[in-house]
Scaffold this motif. Sequence first.
Motif, PDB file in Angstrom:
ATOM      1  N   HIS A  52       0.988  -1.124   0.156  1.00  0.00           N
ATOM      2  CA  HIS A  52      -0.048   0.012  -0.018  1.00  0.00           C
ATOM      3  C   HIS A  52       0.838   1.304  -0.034  1.00  0.00           C
ATOM      4  N   GLU A  56       0.992   4.052  -2.881  1.00  0.00           N
ATOM      5  CA  GLU A  56       0.681   5.751  -2.826  1.00  0.00           C
ATOM      6  C   GLU A  56       1.667   6.498  -3.443  1.00  0.00           C
ATOM      7  N   GLN A  60       1.389   9.092  -6.570  1.00  0.00           N
ATOM      8  CA  GLN A  60       1.822  10.347  -6.674  1.00  0.00           C
ATOM      9  C   GLN A  60       3.080  10.631  -7.519  1.00  0.00           C
TER      10      GLN A  60
END
Length: 92
Positions: A52, A56, A60
């Motif tokens: 996870h 992320e 980004q």
Amino acid sequence: MSKLFQNNKEELATYLKSVHVQSNIEQNLIDNAISQLSNKVAVPTVLQQLSHGFWELTIQGHLSKEGLDLYTKLQRPDFASDFGQSFNLWIQ
């Protein structure tokens, strides 16, 4: 998720210690996973949280080449296990 390290804390910890990344954020994610393993957190939980975190960074646009290699390895499917689980769903 990859079943490569699914139930082997020592193997996963050894592998993560051997991974070298340039990004401090990625290294912090890896160090946190190693710490969780030494604190007896379940391997699937550690893998899920690590994946996870890398996901992320991917969203980004901040994932390095080394981080992408690790993330890809963690996400690699285990076709034998996945097929067996889906086959069981068909039978029921």
